[in-house]
Design an enzyme around this catalytic site. Sequence first.
Site, short mmCIF file in Angstrom:
data_model
loop_
_atom_site.label_atom_id
_atom_site.label_comp_id
_atom_site.label_asym_id
_atom_site.label_seq_id
_atom_site.Cartn_x
_atom_site.Cartn_y
_atom_site.Cartn_z
N ASP A 208 0.83 -1.21 0.00
CA ASP A 208 0.00 0.00 0.00
C ASP A 208 0.86 1.26 0.00
OD1 ASP A 208 0.84 -0.69 2.66
OD2 ASP A 208 -0.66 0.70 3.46
N GLU B 55 0.05 -1.04 5.63
CA GLU B 55 1.13 -0.65 6.53
C GLU B 55 1.07 0.83 6.86
OE1 GLU B 55 5.16 0.70 7.82
OE2 GLU B 55 4.01 1.38 6.07
#
Lengths: 359, 359
Positions: B78, B132
């Site tokens: 991400d 994350e």
Amino acid sequence: MSEPLAPATLDLTADPVELTRVLCDIESVSGNEKAIADAVEQALRGLGHLDVVRRGNNIVARTRLGRSERVVIAGHLDTVPLNDNLPARRDGALLHGLGTCDMKGGDAVILRIAATVPEPNRDVTFILYDAEEIAAEHNGLRKLAETDPDLLAGDFAILMEPSNAGVEAGCQGTLRVEVRTTGERAHTARAWRGVNAIHRAGEVLRLLEAYEPRKPVIDGLEYHEGLNAVFVRGGVAGNVVPDECVVEVNYRFAPDFSEADAEAYVRDFFEGYDVTLTDCAPGALPGLDVPAAQAFVDLVGGEVFPKFGWTDVARFSALGIPAVNFGPGDPLFAHKQEEHVPVEHIERCEAILTRWLTS
Amino acid sequence: MSEPLAPATLDLTADPVELTRVLCDIESVSGNEKAIADAVEQALRGLGHLDVVRRGNNIVARTRLGRSERVVIAGHLDTVPLNDNLPARRDGALLHGLGTCDMKGGDAVILRIAATVPEPNRDVTFILYDAEEIAAEHNGLRKLAETDPDLLAGDFAILMEPSNAGVEAGCQGTLRVEVRTTGERAHTARAWRGVNAIHRAGEVLRLLEAYEPRKPVIDGLEYHEGLNAVFVRGGVAGNVVPDECVVEVNYRFAPDFSEADAEAYVRDFFEGYDVTLTDCAPGALPGLDVPAAQAFVDLVGGEVFPKFGWTDVARFSALGIPAVNFGPGDPLFAHKQEEHVPVEHIERCEAILTRWLTS
């Protein structure tokens, strides 16, 4: 039940404590003063010997006796919000309830003097006004001062705010500044790459902690200044060295200082810091040297105290009219659920004003 | 146009810079990782020599060669939100765009190693995970560690977070406390009747300003702690002496301190103050003494640096797996509009990992 209610009728021959109770029970939280203003207007017009003018919910009633001095006696008609403390209730030496202290006891004394002293030795202007307990823009006395300053004219003014039936003279000014420290943002994991603005504010607060107030004596009254952080704010995120911190400081200054003096004092106090002036209202000098004031103080007999808080006394002062606070009730109980006024204060205030205006 | 899109096809024979560009252009802001996870899963399954497991948008791909050591190589899929910085764009020696630095350059290297080193000298577990960049509760690696700890098993782990293609070992822990000062409310016009809690916070900030960080050396690496006010708040009203002030402090502590050590340190630092622990995450020791780690560090050749910020390295450490950061890109450009990665970093990381796993 659907027809408009007639104004409550005020019996100005009643004793002032009973009159206070009746005034309290005409609920008049700021913004809702029409009913009480109607009752006051009707009662004052009914006396016949006063010129009565109404502006909104502000009532001005004047004697026209051609005396050499004119004094103003004023009180506000509104209260802070209800707090399960109406109707008013007599309990021995105290009258309890919303407005008893701040300031329908004072209003009752004003109405009693208006009714019972038809030919005072000084011309008198009675003012009962609205919206004192909310933002200054709504304040009835402020509006009158702007639209009809001639209605406020006088040599001396008494504001019947609670002052334990003693005289509080002058009032302190109030000023607010923002003291801003700056730094540089960085991740807190590498804080040495930034500069923490909140840490820098520590010295600002240390200066405030070490502050020694001025206590100037003016016309025999000792004032007591104050310099206080009232807000502090700073921070960006939980992992960021913050780059700005703002300390909002309130300076309460004695009336020997002008607004400019007060600003200079604060800027000097925080020398080297970024200081922004956000708000300022001047104080009011005691002004006890005019004859009407001197005669009044002599009559009250007790000590005169300085007024620390800012009150509408300063509005009279700004118009060049010396003014004092003198009213029944302990101001510490104003705005409290357990608001009350000693019956004796109401009676004493009426007696003193009567003697002052008739002797 | 309304039929579901097939997963983007990743060509793992392309050069790693081109692969980084393709990964960046599969937009994958946290919470929207399905498309990139689909593409990664398809590409890894297509290789044929890896055991591939998918959990949500987390992909784990393992060799099963029976080697004496197993190493984990991990990266998150991400990114932080778009900031007008896609599609990715090559400009000479740099690749610009969202995710180039944090951390699709690292992800591209992972996929290249998976594809081009089918028989590594150590068993390898490749992990590509989601979420994350947002609150820890969503973190894909955290979820895998809870639900499938066996999938994370290994002797040593490399997290390919940007570290200038050098090795950053261990990571510092992070702790937050609120330091609260109290006082007594009063009207600022009579401030001497109260006690100003904001003024009392001045000494708290002065302590922070005078703070000297610990810089312990662990396994030859010098850490650098930090103790910072990240928020300060206090205040009741513009005319009230405030009775509470809260300073929120973030302590970044070297990995020789446990969470309990860190809390004791802060409580001792603010002795005499009201201190409330609000948040704590442990650091991770460098752990460079295991053979796989030592071989890796020798190969990288350059200096090993301590990791100051908290990263998912600490999650491996909590599982008993020594871990380092080693990835392309300068972390100072992560989360910035002008995010970019040097092409040479991507190529160097791939070359080093290839040598380490084949020599």
